[in-house]
Design a protein around this motif. Structure first.
Motif: not given
Length: 362
Positions: A232-237, A354-357, A359-362
């Motif tokens: 989900e973090e990789r993008g078109v790369k 990350p989308s399920r963390d 504790d991750r800052p929003r």
């Protein structure tokens, strides 16, 4: 013999007789390619495939019914399937099939096929093996990688051409570090670059070196390259899959066939070819002629005393480990997540999407 069943064929493979059962079984129906065609292909590129596998513990990717529409490969999560990975030597293997004992991240061990002659490759192909997955180690020391394998993995929205644009930047960075790499198609959309390294480092160190290389590429090509583990973090790369250097993670060998309708193969390339070829240029019908013309372009990787800056066996990864230390000092970088089936590793960050963390800052 059952009525209508085609008799087995015996092939002479460098002094061994290898029996091919059901030789007319269609393995790639869309191309009309049979099991016998597959076995004969591997024999035709014999020095290449054996060079890629010799003395390496090797997982066999077996498709005993062929690659047909709807066929699927069994996974850790779903053991049903028409094909599977064989990590332990099959029962009834001929006495010339040697093995090497390796340890998985779980601590369990297995005796894997360790090819030492071409007849082993032909025998495995008769069992339905189309893709060979060798470890980056030799049987003499299964704890110390002697290859660093850089996997340029196109993400959705990118393809081989995008990986081909990144590859020269990989080579330039390797040159800055006193190293050289050898490219090959993955047989799919990606590119692999193999670097011979001195067999004196651990898997953990080789993985850390690959992460450092990926991070530097990401800094230089932020719009083209990512080293993010979570999709989900990789993008078109292009994703530099650093976990291909983790223990028990393997890459399809040079000259292996891939499980797609066209029967493409993983083809070693000259650097000047990388930008001009396409994965479909190389399949089991075209590769034998190419091999006869250019030989094994990966042979420098397989020779004892592979080329290195100091004349030794392989390159030092110390410059990459120094870069990893610098990243940690200057940028506060940490280790990256391991694959999900691994036990929690020392120094590894939280292994959560990350989308399920929570504790991750929003």
């Amino acid at each position: 013999m059952a009525a209508g069943k085609t008799p087995a064929v015996e092939l002479e493979v460098r002094g061994r007789t290898v029996k091919v059962s059901s030789p007319d079984r269609l393995y790639f129906p869309e191309r009309g390619l049979t099991k016998l065609d597959v076995v004969q292909y591997f024999v035709s590129v014999g020095d290449g495939i054996l060079g890629a596998l010799r003395d390496r513990p090797t997982t066999l990717e077996r498709w005993p019914k062929g690659v047909f529409e709807g066929a699927k490969l069994a996974t850790r999560m779903d053991s049903s399937g028409d094909a599977f990975y064989q990590k332990r030597v099959p029962q009834g293997a001929p006495d010339y099939v040697e093995t090497s004992r390796i340890a998985f991240p779980s601590g369990r061990t297995a005796d894997e096929v360790c090819p030492t002659e071409l007849a082993v490759v032909a025998w495995a192909a008769n069992l339905g093996t189309i893709t060979f997955h060798p470890w980056p180690v030799r049987s003499a020391d299964v704890e110390s990688p002697d290859q660093m394998r850089i996997d340029l993995d196109p993400q959705p929205g990118t393809d081989y051409d995008d990986a081909a644009r990144v590859a020269p930047e990989v080579r330039a960075l390797l040159h800055e570090l006193g190293m050289e790499g050898w490219p090959k198609t993955s047989g799919g959309r990606g590119l692999h670059i193999f670097v011979p390294i001195q067999p004196r480092w651990t898997f953990t160190q080789a993985r850390r070196a690959t992460i450092a290389l990926g991070r530097e590429l990401e800094r230089r090509l932020p719009e083209q390259v990512t080293i993010k583990w979570w999709k989900e973090e990789r993008g078109v790369k292009i994703f530099v899959d650093y976990n291909q250097m983790a223990r028990d993670r393997t890459i399809a060998s040079a000259y292996s066939i891939r499980a797609n309708p066209r029967a493409t193969v993983s083809a070693p390339l000259r650097w000047e070819e990388v930008a001009d070829v396409a994965p479909n240029d190389f399949d089991i019908t075209t590769m034998p002629a190419r091999f006869a013309e250019v030989g094994d372009l990966f042979s420098p990787l397989n020779a004892d005393g592979a080329p290195s800056a100091d004349g030794g066996q392989g390159y030092s990864i110390q410059p990459l480990l120094d870069l990893a230390d610098k990243d940690e000092r200057d940028h506060g970088t940490q280790d990256l997540p391991y694959p999900p089936e691994y036990p929690k590793m020392p120094g590894e960050p939280k292994r959560v999407q990350p989308s399920r963390d929570r504790d991750r800052p929003r």
